[in-house]
Scaffold this motif. Structure first.
Motif, PDB file in Angstrom:
ATOM      1  N   THR A  22      -1.138  -8.656   1.992  1.00 29.15           N
ATOM      2  CA  THR A  22      -1.325  -9.836   2.822  1.00 29.15           C
ATOM      3  C   THR A  22       0.015 -10.416   3.231  1.00 29.15           C
ATOM      4  O   THR A  22       0.960 -10.444   2.437  1.00 29.15           O
ATOM      5  CB  THR A  22      -2.139 -10.911   2.070  1.00 29.15           C
ATOM      6  OG1 THR A  22      -2.247 -12.073   2.886  1.00 29.15           O
ATOM      7  CG2 THR A  22      -1.488 -11.286   0.750  1.00 29.15           C
TER       8      THR A  22
ATOM      9  N   SER B 232       3.327  -8.570   2.463  1.00 23.96           N
ATOM     10  CA  SER B 232       3.695  -8.290   1.083  1.00 23.96           C
ATOM     11  C   SER B 232       2.490  -7.737   0.333  1.00 23.96           C
ATOM     12  O   SER B 232       1.345  -7.985   0.699  1.00 23.96           O
ATOM     13  CB  SER B 232       4.215  -9.547   0.374  1.00 23.96           C
ATOM     14  OG  SER B 232       3.197 -10.535   0.322  1.00 23.96           O
ATOM     15  N   THR B 233       2.775  -6.967  -0.682  1.00 19.48           N
ATOM     16  CA  THR B 233       1.740  -6.463  -1.584  1.00 19.48           C
ATOM     17  C   THR B 233       1.689  -7.369  -2.804  1.00 19.48           C
ATOM     18  O   THR B 233       2.733  -7.666  -3.400  1.00 19.48           O
ATOM     19  CB  THR B 233       2.046  -5.027  -2.014  1.00 19.48           C
ATOM     20  OG1 THR B 233       2.090  -4.190  -0.858  1.00 19.48           O
ATOM     21  CG2 THR B 233       0.986  -4.512  -2.971  1.00 19.48           C
ATOM     22  N   MET B 234       0.485  -7.804  -3.179  1.00 22.40           N
ATOM     23  CA  MET B 234       0.345  -8.782  -4.255  1.00 22.40           C
ATOM     24  C   MET B 234      -0.526  -8.239  -5.374  1.00 22.40           C
ATOM     25  O   MET B 234      -1.554  -7.616  -5.131  1.00 22.40           O
ATOM     26  CB  MET B 234      -0.266 -10.089  -3.722  1.00 22.40           C
ATOM     27  CG  MET B 234       0.571 -10.788  -2.675  1.00 22.40           C
ATOM     28  SD  MET B 234      -0.243 -12.293  -2.056  1.00 22.40           S
ATOM     29  CE  MET B 234      -0.455 -13.211  -3.584  1.00 22.40           C
TER      30      MET B 234
ATOM     31  N   VAL C 172      -2.377 -10.076  -8.479  1.00 19.27           N
ATOM     32  CA  VAL C 172      -2.712 -11.445  -8.881  1.00 19.27           C
ATOM     33  C   VAL C 172      -3.586 -11.388 -10.132  1.00 19.27           C
ATOM     34  O   VAL C 172      -4.575 -10.643 -10.188  1.00 19.27           O
ATOM     35  CB  VAL C 172      -3.450 -12.200  -7.755  1.00 19.27           C
ATOM     36  CG1 VAL C 172      -3.698 -13.646  -8.168  1.00 19.27           C
ATOM     37  CG2 VAL C 172      -2.655 -12.143  -6.454  1.00 19.27           C
TER      38      VAL C 172
ATOM     39  N   LYS D 247       8.892 -11.357  -6.031  1.00 20.98           N
ATOM     40  CA  LYS D 247       8.690 -12.805  -6.122  1.00 20.98           C
ATOM     41  C   LYS D 247       7.572 -13.087  -7.113  1.00 20.98           C
ATOM     42  O   LYS D 247       6.447 -12.631  -6.954  1.00 20.98           O
ATOM     43  CB  LYS D 247       8.344 -13.391  -4.755  1.00 20.98           C
ATOM     44  CG  LYS D 247       8.248 -14.913  -4.763  1.00 20.98           C
ATOM     45  CD  LYS D 247       8.014 -15.466  -3.377  1.00 20.98           C
ATOM     46  CE  LYS D 247       7.968 -16.989  -3.395  1.00 20.98           C
ATOM     47  NZ  LYS D 247       7.728 -17.566  -2.058  1.00 20.98           N
TER      48      LYS D 247
ATOM     49  N   SER E 173       1.044 -14.372  -9.882  1.00 20.18           N
ATOM     50  CA  SER E 173       1.086 -13.262  -8.930  1.00 20.18           C
ATOM     51  C   SER E 173       2.479 -12.671  -8.831  1.00 20.18           C
ATOM     52  O   SER E 173       3.488 -13.364  -8.990  1.00 20.18           O
ATOM     53  CB  SER E 173       0.634 -13.736  -7.542  1.00 20.18           C
ATOM     54  OG  SER E 173       1.530 -14.703  -7.024  1.00 20.18           O
TER      55      SER E 173
ATOM     56  N   ARG F  75       4.627 -10.599  -6.018  1.00 19.29           N
ATOM     57  CA  ARG F  75       4.614 -10.275  -4.592  1.00 19.29           C
ATOM     58  C   ARG F  75       5.740  -9.300  -4.290  1.00 19.29           C
ATOM     59  O   ARG F  75       6.916  -9.623  -4.445  1.00 19.29           O
ATOM     60  CB  ARG F  75       4.757 -11.542  -3.759  1.00 19.29           C
ATOM     61  CG  ARG F  75       3.634 -12.547  -4.004  1.00 19.29           C
ATOM     62  CD  ARG F  75       3.777 -13.771  -3.118  1.00 19.29           C
ATOM     63  NE  ARG F  75       2.713 -14.744  -3.392  1.00 19.29           N
ATOM     64  CZ  ARG F  75       2.572 -15.900  -2.760  1.00 19.29           C
ATOM     65  NH1 ARG F  75       3.446 -16.239  -1.804  1.00 19.29           N
ATOM     66  NH2 ARG F  75       1.585 -16.721  -3.068  1.00 19.29           N
TER      67      ARG F  75
END
Length: 476
Positions: free
Chosen positions: A393, A396-398, A400, A444, A460, A462
């Motif tokens: 999203t 970026s790939t997250m 969570v 991040k 999460s 990121r």
């Protein structure tokens, strides 16, 4: 009588005396030499005085030698009158030759003096460099520089930090800062802030901002122009020596720290491994003591890993071993490692099928996910839900992790921390390790409380698009 007048009278006396000696020598040789050959006798004192007293002495001797030759030897003798044109040419040739010889001798003298000064400077620099090479600490380097430069220039030398030295006057502090910023000397004896009390020369090779202050009494130029280059070269070598001893000290400190960390890791993990292996071999008992011991041993092993990794992280001692990683496999590996602890919670996993490969450190990422999941389990009641999501999203790939635990509060250090109403096993280092690892890998890390009205935390990771591995790279 002033020194300049005394020196001028001495030069004139030496010139007249040298010309007189030439007259005497020419008188003795006159029966055997022609007038043209006698003129060469008068060049000898010109060469001698010019080599000793420089161009001024040579020209003065040339004048008196020409007058003496004319008065005593050019017909008519004992007058300054020249009757024959040939004799006039001889006289002019002598005067011109004497002037040229005087200039040449004076130039050779200057070159010889410059060569001598250069040889002396080279010898001093070589000696100074050897003395610095024997120094192993910063105070020793400073002491050698202060002693040698002070002895060879007559100025008092010390090292100052213009931003932190309150003893400097405003003008001297400004001169020191200007020298440090422009890498050029400033202050007394220069064109920049000449009203300062001291001369300031930047130490260009040093690892910390530093300026050399040279002082020789109020209103006095600390370093004469002919010694300024020597001082510059000595301070350059001083900066190199300071850089060397600081680097050596840092390397020794890092080596000692690594040795201590390795020793702690070995001395703690070796008995822990034995304890865990022994507990694994025991059958489960009805009271659950063995199972509880296994859980505590595993928690202790993770605590040791967190402490060691956090220490290495703060000392920048973690190696960079990045590679292509499938996030789905990374999540599966962590779930397998925590299977016994996750069994008491409702675990939901929703990983998108189009998650790209990312470039990261597999061991560090595994440790990060391990700490995040362990944190969610630790601060959530048994039977509550833990959700693991993976999605792409906003570039970026997250990954969570959402739990139904006690939520987060901001600690004094600005790192997320759980609100603990009652004692919970753990050291609180897990999220600090995650934050440090994420910063080192360019990931991040964001932790916050849930905003859907349910108590709990959302943590999460990121991965920016810069860490993605393209399809072309994967194929290659």
């Amino acid at each position: 009588m002033s020194d300049s007048k005394t020196s001028a009278l001495r030069l004139i006396f030496e010139s007249i005396l040298s010309a007189g000696l030439a007259v005497g020598a020419a008188t003795l040789a006159q029966p055997w030499l022609s007038l043209a050959n006698l003129a060469f006798v008068f060049l000898a004192p010109v060469i001698f005085v010019a080599g000793k007293r420089g161009l001024a002495g040579g020209l003065a001797t040339a004048l008196f030698a020409t007058l003496g030759f004319n008065f005593f030897f050019v017909p008519p003798a004992y007058t300054l009158h020249v009757a024959d044109v040939d004799n006039l040419v001889t006289l002019l040739a002598l005067a011109l030759t004497a002037a040229l010889v005087s200039q040449l001798s004076a130039r050779l003298k200057v070159q010889a003096m410059q060569a001598g000064a250069l040889a002396q400077m080279s010898l001093r620099l070589a000696t100074f460099t050897q003395d610095l090479a024997a120094c192993g600490t910063e105070p020793a380097v400073r002491s050698i520089a202060e002693d040698r430069i002070g002895a060879w220039t007559g100025a008092e030398l010390c090292f100052v930090d213009p931003d932190n030295d309150e003893a400097l006057s405003p003008l001297d502090a400004a001169a020191a800062r200007w020298a440090l910023a422009h890498k050029v000397e400033a202050g007394r004896g220069t064109d920049v802030m000449a009203g300062a009390d001291a001369l300031y020369i930047p130490i260009q090779e040093s690892t910390v901002p530093m300026v050399a202050q040279l002082w020789r009494g109020t209103g006095t130029v600390p370093v004469p122009n002919d010694s300024l280059e020597l001082v510059r070269q000595m301070l350059i070598r001083t900066g190199v020596a300071l850089h060397r001893v600081n680097v050596d000290a840092r390397l020794q400190h890092e080596a000692m720290r690594e040795a201590v960390l390795a020793s702690i890791g070995h001395d703690l993990r070796t008995p822990l491994t034995g304890v865990i292996a022994g507990l694994a071999a025991l059958p489960l008992d009805k009271q659950g003591i063995v199972e509880a011991s296994r859980a505590e041993a595993a928690r202790l092993e993770q605590l040791v890993s967190n402490i060691l990794d956090l220490a290495r992280l703060r000392s920048d001692a973690l190696p960079d071993a990045r590679e292509a990683i499938d996030l789905t496999d990374a999540v599966d590996a962590v779930m397998s490692a925590l299977a016994s602890r996750l069994a008491s919670h409702r675990l939901d996993v929703g990983l998108a099928t189009d998650l790209p490969l990312v470039r990261s450190d597999a061991r560090m990422l595994h440790h990060m996910l391990l700490n995040l999941l362990d944190n969610a389990v630790k601060f959530s009641k048994p039977g509550t839900r833990i959700l693991i999501e993976g999605k792409v999203t906003e570039g970026s790939t997250m990954l969570v992790i959402t739990d139904e635990g006690r939520g987060l509060s901001e600690s004094a250090a600005g790192l997320p921390k759980r609100d603990v109403a009652e004692r919970v096993p753990g050291s609180g280092l897990g999220l600090a390790v995650v934050s440090g690892f994420a910063a080192a890998l360019g990931i991040k890390f964001v932790a916050s409380n849930r905003t859907d009205g349910t108590q709990g935390a959302v943590m999460s990771l990121r991965f920016p698009q810069a860490l993605w591995i393209s399809q072309a790279s994967q194929t290659a």
